[in-house]
Every structure is written in structure tokens, then in C-alpha cells.
Design an enzyme around this catalytic site. Sequence first.
Site, short mmCIF file in Angstrom:
data_model
loop_
_atom_site.label_atom_id
_atom_site.label_comp_id
_atom_site.label_asym_id
_atom_site.label_seq_id
_atom_site.Cartn_x
_atom_site.Cartn_y
_atom_site.Cartn_z
CB SER A 148 -16.17 13.23 27.56
OG SER A 148 -16.48 14.36 28.26
CD GLU A 172 -23.96 10.24 25.71
OE1 GLU A 172 -24.18 10.15 24.49
OE2 GLU A 172 -22.81 10.28 26.19
CG ASN A 214 -18.37 13.11 22.88
OD1 ASN A 214 -18.71 14.09 22.20
ND2 ASN A 214 -18.11 13.20 24.16
CG HIS A 234 -21.16 12.26 29.16
ND1 HIS A 234 -21.31 12.20 27.80
CD2 HIS A 234 -20.19 13.19 29.38
CE1 HIS A 234 -20.47 13.05 27.24
NE2 HIS A 234 -19.79 13.66 28.18
P1 NAI Z 1 -12.15 21.58 34.38
O1 NAI Z 1 -10.69 21.53 34.14
O2 NAI Z 1 -12.92 22.82 34.03
O3 NAI Z 1 -12.42 21.29 35.95
C1 NAI Z 1 -11.85 20.22 36.66
C2 NAI Z 1 -11.78 20.62 38.13
O4 NAI Z 1 -11.39 19.48 38.91
C3 NAI Z 1 -10.75 21.71 38.42
O5 NAI Z 1 -11.38 22.77 39.11
C4 NAI Z 1 -9.70 21.02 39.29
O6 NAI Z 1 -9.15 21.88 40.29
C5 NAI Z 1 -10.51 19.90 39.94
N1 NAI Z 1 -9.74 18.75 40.38
C6 NAI Z 1 -8.73 18.14 39.73
N2 NAI Z 1 -8.31 17.08 40.46
C7 NAI Z 1 -9.09 17.02 41.56
C8 NAI Z 1 -9.15 16.13 42.68
N3 NAI Z 1 -8.33 15.09 42.78
N4 NAI Z 1 -10.10 16.35 43.63
C9 NAI Z 1 -10.93 17.40 43.51
N5 NAI Z 1 -10.91 18.29 42.48
C10 NAI Z 1 -10.00 18.07 41.51
O7 NAI Z 1 -12.76 20.30 33.66
P2 NAI Z 1 -14.23 20.10 33.03
O8 NAI Z 1 -14.25 20.62 31.66
O9 NAI Z 1 -15.25 20.58 34.02
O10 NAI Z 1 -14.27 18.50 32.93
C11 NAI Z 1 -14.47 17.68 34.05
C12 NAI Z 1 -14.90 16.31 33.61
O11 NAI Z 1 -16.10 16.40 32.86
C13 NAI Z 1 -13.89 15.58 32.71
O12 NAI Z 1 -13.96 14.22 33.00
C14 NAI Z 1 -14.44 15.87 31.32
O13 NAI Z 1 -14.05 14.90 30.39
C15 NAI Z 1 -15.92 15.83 31.57
N6 NAI Z 1 -16.76 16.56 30.62
C16 NAI Z 1 -16.36 17.79 30.14
C17 NAI Z 1 -17.18 18.48 29.24
C18 NAI Z 1 -16.78 19.81 28.72
O14 NAI Z 1 -17.34 20.25 27.71
N7 NAI Z 1 -15.85 20.53 29.37
C19 NAI Z 1 -18.45 17.91 28.76
C20 NAI Z 1 -18.82 16.66 29.42
C21 NAI Z 1 -17.96 16.02 30.27
#
Ligand code: NAI
Length: 393
Positions: A124, A157, A195, A145
Site C-alpha cells: 500500500s 491500482e 491513499n 494494489h
Molecule cells: P497480514 O498481517 O494480515 O498478513 C500477512 C501474512 O504474511 C501473514 O499471514 C504472515 O504470516 C505472512 N508472511 C509474513 N512474512 C512472510 C514470508 N516471508 N513469506 C510468506 N508469508 C509471510 O497483512 P495484510 O493486511 O494482509 O497485508 C499484506 C500486504 O497487503 C501489506 O503489504 C499491506 O500493506 C498490503 N495491503 C493491506 C491492506 C489492508 O487493508 N490490510 C489493503 C491493501 C494492501
Amino acid sequence: MLGRTTRVGVLGAGAMGRGIAQVAAAAGHPVVLADTSAEALDQARTSIRALLDRDVEKGRRAPAEADAVFGRIAFAPLPEGDPAPLAGCGLVIEAIVEDLAVKRRVFAALERAAPDAVLATNTSSLSVTGIAGACTRPDRVLGVHFFNPATLMPLVEIVAGHASDPAVVLAVRALVDGWGKTTVLAQDTPGFIVNRVARPFYGESLRLLEERVADCATIDWALTSVGGFRMGPFTLMDLIGNDVNYAVTCSVFEAFYYDPRYRPSLIQKRMVEAGLLGRKTGRGYYEHGPDAAAPMPLEDQDLGRRIVDRVVAMLVNEAADALFLGIATRDDIDLAMTTGVNYPRGLLRWGDEIGVPTVLERIEALQREYGEDRYRPSPLLRRMAAEGTRFYP
Ligand code: NAI
């Protein structure tokens, strides 16, 4: 290059990864959803199954179709972090922790594991170019995105990094369009379109609160009842989580070399420090328990109008500046805000309706009053007001 039979890898099975995996599987792709945490994968499996079952209950999907979608997703644990199970993928979408150093390490490993794959990041707030810089083939790396929840929110995006191959960007855009999503093209700049352009919705509302112009309930009432926004800023921040919203604001502020236009609010910082994160902790700007009292806004139309005029002028200014700097096209900026954050109108169209000279006057009045660079009109607004032109001629 990419088609319906392309195997899609999704790295990270958290809030975003599980939704993206479901979207790709629903479009017919074989999907590998991989995560270093077995627990996250188990939760993803349960949550995807539950969402598909709900679709069946509501008559949105036939039972056999729900089973087929679920059956197309393979859940791959990566206990050592080695992304080898993604080897056969033509496209890998990364949705792991928002940390540049970690993402760079992971992209270098992904490139070795899946040498022919297009590699996309769902970041993001980080630079796509910064992530791609860790790869020997940055031409096949780009940003894709999604918005949360990825299964429901239409907007995606598409972000080209400095070295992204335009043919790769077009192919991925066409593929994601085919998943029923609405795609827009954005430059690789902090916050991309949504954003960045949405910052004043929160920032200016927080300023109004800080200056005691009105309380949260009244500001929320003004922006919804008078402004037509689906949700007020304080209700929305409580939903998103004040920690998450504050982190995005800080990251955009830092990435713009501390431009005062994006300066975070002390009120929000204190909320985070106090653990008042919103719905998820039961309290944020509002109480959220079953016994929580209903907000009591002061329904003063004149006050409401003043609040809306100030916030919307700042939003239009930000959208105009994004257009001025070529972050995206006029149509994509408006589409991004109506489909990514449900704004009642595209901001540039709204600017035309208010009148570009009026928007400019409102920003200049704020600039005179506060003497802050935060209220700096976009050069595009000045130029258009002088020429008497509109965003939509
Ligand atoms: P989250 O914390 O819910 O999930 C991340 C997952 O990645 C976890 O299950 C973790 O175990 C796993 N993980 C961490 N390191 C890893 C690795 N090296 N290899 C494999 N798995 C790994 O995070 P979320 O909210 O899903 O965000 C993920 C990405 O999406 C981030 O870059 C965030 O900025 C982006 N994003 C998030 C939004 C939101 O509203 N939560 C919206 C749009 C984008």
C-alpha cells in the site's frame, strides 16, 4: 503471456492474500496460497470456505461452483520461508508484511524459485521500484494494489515501477480486469492514487476536531448528511483501525520528505498510544460495545456546510495536484476514489460542480488564515482558474 490457465501464486495468507487467492480461483485459475505461518494458512482455509458457503446460502453461487473454487486453491506452508512451492506459477502476488527489507529479500528468493513468473506486490505504501530493485529482472515486477476486502472491493491500482516492462503491465491489467475488477494505472509515488488523494478526508477532519470547530459525531454527520459521503471520517478511522490509518499517514508524510500537507495529527497519535484503535479494541473515537451510546451530533446546517466545504476543497486540491503531477489520468483519479473508497462523486467532477475558482478561493483563504504550506493550492487549480477551464470541458 498470461491467461485463464496461468497458475497464480499468492504469498502471504493474511487479510489481503486470502482474498486475492479467492478472487483468482473464482476467475478459474489454479492458485497456490503460501505462508510461513501454518496457523495463518489454517485460518485462510477456514475463512475462504466460510465466505464461499455464505455465497451458496445467499444464492450467489451454486454449491458445485463453490466447491470448484475452493478446490482450485492449494495451501502451501513455507516453514523455512523458501518459496519453492510457487515454482510453476506464471504470476505471483505478494501480500506479506509491509516492510521494505523483508519484501526485497522475499522478491530475490521468489525470482530464483519462479524464474519465468511475473512478480507483483500488493504493497500500500512502499515503492514498487524499491522492491523491484532487489531483482535481477525488475522489468517483470509491478504493483497490483487491491483494497480490503479484496473479494468485495472492485478497485485495483496497477503500478509500474521504474523498470517495469509496459507489456507486462498491460498483460497483468488485462488479466485483473478479467477477474471482474476495476483497474486504474498509477505512478509509483507514495500512496499511489487513493491513499494519497484521500489523506485530507482524515487529516482535515482531525484538524477541525483539534481546533474544536465541532466534535467527532458532528463532523461525521456533516460529511455524511451534508457532504454525501457513505461514512464519516471518524467512523471510518475506527473501522480501519487508528493504528493502521496513522501508519499510512506517517508513511505518506515521510515519503514526501515531510511535506506539511500530509502532516499526521497529534490527536491520532495519542489515540494509538492509548490503545484506542477503534472497533477492534472496542473503543476509538467512539465506544463500540453493545451498551455504547448513540453519537449525538449537533445538526447545524451552516456549520455542516462549512465543514464539508473545507474538507472537500482540500480533497479536490489533492486530486488536482495528482493530475498536475501525472500520477494518473483524470478519469482514473475519479474512478479510483468512487470505487476504492466509495466517494459519492469523482473529486475532479466535484471540483467542476463547485467551480474551480471557488475551490481555489477556499484553499487560498485557508492559506491566508493559517500561513501554512499545508494549504498550498495546486498550480493546476491556479492555471485553470486563470484560464476559466474545467476538468471535464
Ligand atoms: P497480514 O498481517 O494480515 O498478513 C500477512 C501474512 O504474511 C501473514 O499471514 C504472515 O504470516 C505472512 N508472511 C509474513 N512474512 C512472510 C514470508 N516471508 N513469506 C510468506 N508469508 C509471510 O497483512 P495484510 O493486511 O494482509 O497485508 C499484506 C500486504 O497487503 C501489506 O503489504 C499491506 O500493506 C498490503 N495491503 C493491506 C491492506 C489492508 O487493508 N490490510 C489493503 C491493501 C494492501
